[in-house]
Structure formats: structure tokens, C-alpha cells
Design a protein around this motif. Structure first.
Motif, PDB file in Angstrom:
ATOM      1  N   MET A 157      37.518  34.865  42.897  1.00  0.00           N
ATOM      2  CA  MET A 157      36.133  36.206  43.911  1.00  0.00           C
ATOM      3  C   MET A 157      37.170  36.968  43.691  1.00  0.00           C
ATOM      4  O   MET A 157      36.770  37.984  45.106  1.00  0.00           O
ATOM      5  N   GLY A 158      37.405  37.393  42.440  1.00  0.00           N
ATOM      6  CA  GLY A 158      37.801  38.743  42.588  1.00  0.00           C
ATOM      7  C   GLY A 158      39.149  39.620  42.489  1.00  0.00           C
ATOM      8  O   GLY A 158      40.040  38.616  42.595  1.00  0.00           O
ATOM      9  N   ALA A 159      39.533  40.670  43.041  1.00  0.00           N
ATOM     10  CA  ALA A 159      40.477  41.000  43.366  1.00  0.00           C
ATOM     11  C   ALA A 159      40.864  41.801  43.766  1.00  0.00           C
ATOM     12  O   ALA A 159      40.327  43.195  44.430  1.00  0.00           O
ATOM     13  N   ILE A 160      41.933  41.416  44.719  1.00  0.00           N
ATOM     14  CA  ILE A 160      42.539  42.023  45.968  1.00  0.00           C
ATOM     15  C   ILE A 160      44.294  43.197  45.979  1.00  0.00           C
ATOM     16  O   ILE A 160      44.174  43.153  45.189  1.00  0.00           O
ATOM     17  N   CYS A 161      44.003  44.605  46.189  1.00  0.00           N
ATOM     18  CA  CYS A 161      45.349  45.097  46.083  1.00  0.00           C
ATOM     19  C   CYS A 161      45.133  45.251  47.491  1.00  0.00           C
ATOM     20  O   CYS A 161      45.163  45.726  48.689  1.00  0.00           O
ATOM     21  N   TYR A 162      46.830  44.990  47.884  1.00  0.00           N
ATOM     22  CA  TYR A 162      47.680  44.494  49.389  1.00  0.00           C
ATOM     23  C   TYR A 162      48.744  45.477  49.697  1.00  0.00           C
ATOM     24  O   TYR A 162      49.738  45.273  48.347  1.00  0.00           O
ATOM     25  N   THR A 163      48.564  46.315  50.414  1.00  0.00           N
ATOM     26  CA  THR A 163      49.968  46.717  50.732  1.00  0.00           C
ATOM     27  C   THR A 163      51.067  46.031  52.066  1.00  0.00           C
ATOM     28  O   THR A 163      50.740  46.727  53.100  1.00  0.00           O
ATOM     29  N   TYR A 179      38.291  44.453  45.089  1.00  0.00           N
ATOM     30  CA  TYR A 179      36.653  44.552  44.214  1.00  0.00           C
ATOM     31  C   TYR A 179      36.259  43.094  43.309  1.00  0.00           C
ATOM     32  O   TYR A 179      37.247  42.023  43.772  1.00  0.00           O
ATOM     33  N   TYR A 180      35.299  42.819  43.885  1.00  0.00           N
ATOM     34  CA  TYR A 180      34.943  41.868  42.895  1.00  0.00           C
ATOM     35  C   TYR A 180      33.206  42.596  42.995  1.00  0.00           C
ATOM     36  O   TYR A 180      32.341  43.372  42.756  1.00  0.00           O
ATOM     37  N   GLN A 181      32.785  41.429  41.867  1.00  0.00           N
ATOM     38  CA  GLN A 181      31.269  41.589  41.822  1.00  0.00           C
ATOM     39  C   GLN A 181      30.122  42.062  42.433  1.00  0.00           C
ATOM     40  O   GLN A 181      29.952  40.788  42.911  1.00  0.00           O
ATOM     41  N   ASP A 227      33.056  50.470  43.492  1.00  0.00           N
ATOM     42  CA  ASP A 227      34.124  49.532  42.558  1.00  0.00           C
ATOM     43  C   ASP A 227      33.594  48.501  42.119  1.00  0.00           C
ATOM     44  O   ASP A 227      34.502  47.215  42.780  1.00  0.00           O
ATOM     45  N   SER A 228      32.740  48.030  41.644  1.00  0.00           N
ATOM     46  CA  SER A 228      32.520  46.685  41.385  1.00  0.00           C
ATOM     47  C   SER A 228      33.659  46.205  40.177  1.00  0.00           C
ATOM     48  O   SER A 228      33.544  46.902  38.925  1.00  0.00           O
ATOM     49  N   LEU A 229      33.375  44.890  40.088  1.00  0.00           N
ATOM     50  CA  LEU A 229      33.872  44.594  39.167  1.00  0.00           C
ATOM     51  C   LEU A 229      33.354  43.438  38.469  1.00  0.00           C
ATOM     52  O   LEU A 229      31.949  42.780  38.465  1.00  0.00           O
ATOM     53  N   ILE A 250      39.487  36.719  38.032  1.00  0.00           N
ATOM     54  CA  ILE A 250      40.775  36.960  37.376  1.00  0.00           C
ATOM     55  C   ILE A 250      41.550  36.498  37.099  1.00  0.00           C
ATOM     56  O   ILE A 250      42.176  35.356  38.079  1.00  0.00           O
ATOM     57  N   SER A 251      42.117  35.749  35.817  1.00  0.00           N
ATOM     58  CA  SER A 251      43.119  34.912  35.043  1.00  0.00           C
ATOM     59  C   SER A 251      44.625  35.545  35.319  1.00  0.00           C
ATOM     60  O   SER A 251      45.524  35.280  34.596  1.00  0.00           O
TER      61      SER A 251
END
Length: 231
Positions: free
Chosen positions: A160-166, A175-177, A182-184, A189-190
Motif C-alpha cells: 500500500m505504498g512506500a513509507i519513509c520512517y526516521t 507515499y501512496y496512489q 506526492d502521490s505514487l 512497491i516491490s
């Protein structure tokens, strides 16, 4: 005349270099030599379910900095220390167990933190207690890949998209469709990779998406549609 001689030399080089390589290969063959000689005396031992392997289908594999082999299967996680096979699975009534037994990805950060991506969330391993902590914001996602940037941010690729985690601050961005900003172009995301300039590339269905350092949005790079029956 000099130019002609130079061109002739180049032509001769192109003509005879392949022949030279063929002669070298032929000589190795006739003399019984093998360019893979170091592997001839190597021994491979098959690790099977009877040895304690959690499942017969392997989805991920990693050797950590202490030498442990981590093996992710469709039915649990194994840690092999060279002597014994330790098995970890999801246990329904134990919060410190894995959140799911299908292990899609295993990743060790630069500071030694070990993350386990499952079909139901991302888990952080605690070597002191030999237990796992689920990152709750990932509990409804299937984790497909993990990647760390030079700043220590962790990119989490999911279904279900990409997550940028700190991890240091707990901050995250998804980030997701269909997102307002900032949509994908796709949610599955493979895979992902960064280049020497820290440009991030992630793989979605039919697209590679690129995110340059300092930019908030991804740029889509269209891929050819697959031939029916050959996906």
C-alpha cells in the motif's frame, strides 16, 4: 600513411582478439583446467525441515554483523548461529512474538538494528530479550522491501505504498496512489535502491519512480506493458 596504419592495427585487433580468447578457452578445456577450481572442493549441505528450517519456501536471507544467518520463510523466521537453528513464529497471545509468520524481508541497519518485514507489519528485533516489537503504523501492510539512506531514514516498501520512517525521531511520511500530494502511480512497491548521489528509485507495477535528494515528490518512469501471459 600513419592514419592508415593505425586503422589497420585497430582492425587487426578486432579481428584477432576474439580468436585469441577462443584459443585460451580451448587450451583450458584441453588441459583440463577449470576457472572455477576453488569451488571444486567446496561442500554444500542442504538445510531441510528436518534440521529445523521453519518452511520449505525461502523469501529472504541475511547474515548479520555477528555472523548469524537469518532465514525468512513462508512459515516463520530462522536464526542459525552455526550450531543450532532457532525458530520464531507469530504466537497469537504473545505481543513480543512476530506479527506474522510469513517473512518477506530482513534488513540490518548501519547501527545494527534488525528489522523483519512480514505480511502483517514490520518488526524490530531485540537481541537482549530475544523478542520483537511491532511498528504499529505498519500493522496493516505487507512489507516487501527495506532500504536505509545515508541519513538513517528507513524506506519501507509495502503493498500500500512506500513509507519513509526516521527511527531516531519517529517521524514518517506515507507515499501512496491517490494521495492529495506526492502521490505514487501504484501502491505495490516491490523493490528499491539508491545511487551514489542518494537518488532513490522504487519499483511499482509498470513504473520505476525516482526521488532526488531534497525533493518531496517522485517522478514516474514508464515501463513497457508486459506481454499477456508473460508477467
Amino acid at each position: 600513411m600513419l592514419l592508415l596504419t593505425y586503422r589497420n592495427a585497430i582492425a587487426m585487433k578486432k579481428r584477432f582478439f576474439p580468436l585469441l580468447m577462443e584459443l585460451i578457452v580451448l587450451q583450458l578445456f584441453l588441459s583440463g583446467q577449470n576457472v572455477y577450481t576453488p569451488l571444486q572442493n567446496s561442500e554444500f549441505r542442504r538445510i531441510m525441515l528436518s534440521d529445523g528450517l521453519a518452511g520449505s519456501v525461502i523469501y529472504s536471507f541475511l547474515q548479520d554483523r555477528t555472523g548469524n544467518m537469518w532465514i525468512g520463510t513462508g512459515n516463520g523466521l530462522n536464526r542459525y548461529d552455526g550450531y543450532r537453528m532457532h525458530t520464531y513464529k507469530h504466537l497469537k497471545n504473545e505481543a513480543i512474538s512476530l506479527s506474522n509468520s510469513r517473512i518477506n524481508s530482513i534488513f540490518e541497519t548501519k547501527n545494527g538494528d534488525l528489522y523483519i518485514g512480514t505480511d502483517k507489519g514490520l518488526n524490530l528485533y531485540d537481541p537482549e530479550s530475544d523478542s520483537f516489537t511491532l511498528l504499529s503504523f505498519t500493522s496493516s501492510y505487507s512489507i516487501k522491501f527495506l532500504l536505509e539512506t545515508h541519513t538513517g531514514a528507513l524506506w519501507i516498501g509495502t503493498n500500500m505504498g512506500a513509507i519513509c520512517y526516521t527511527p531516531q525521531t519517529g517521524n514518517r511520511k506515507h507515499y501512496y496512489q491517490g494521495a492529495k500530494t506526492d502521490s505514487l502511480p501504484g501502491n505495490y512497491i516491490s523493490c528499491g535502491i539508491t545511487d551514489d548521489e542518494e537518488t532513490l528509485y522504487i519499483g511499482t507495477t509498470y513504473y520505476i519512480c525516482k526521488k532526488s535528494p531534497g525533493e518531496e515528490s517522485f517522478v514516474s518512469m514508464t515501463l513497457p506493458a508486459p506481454t499477456p501471459g508473460r508477467e
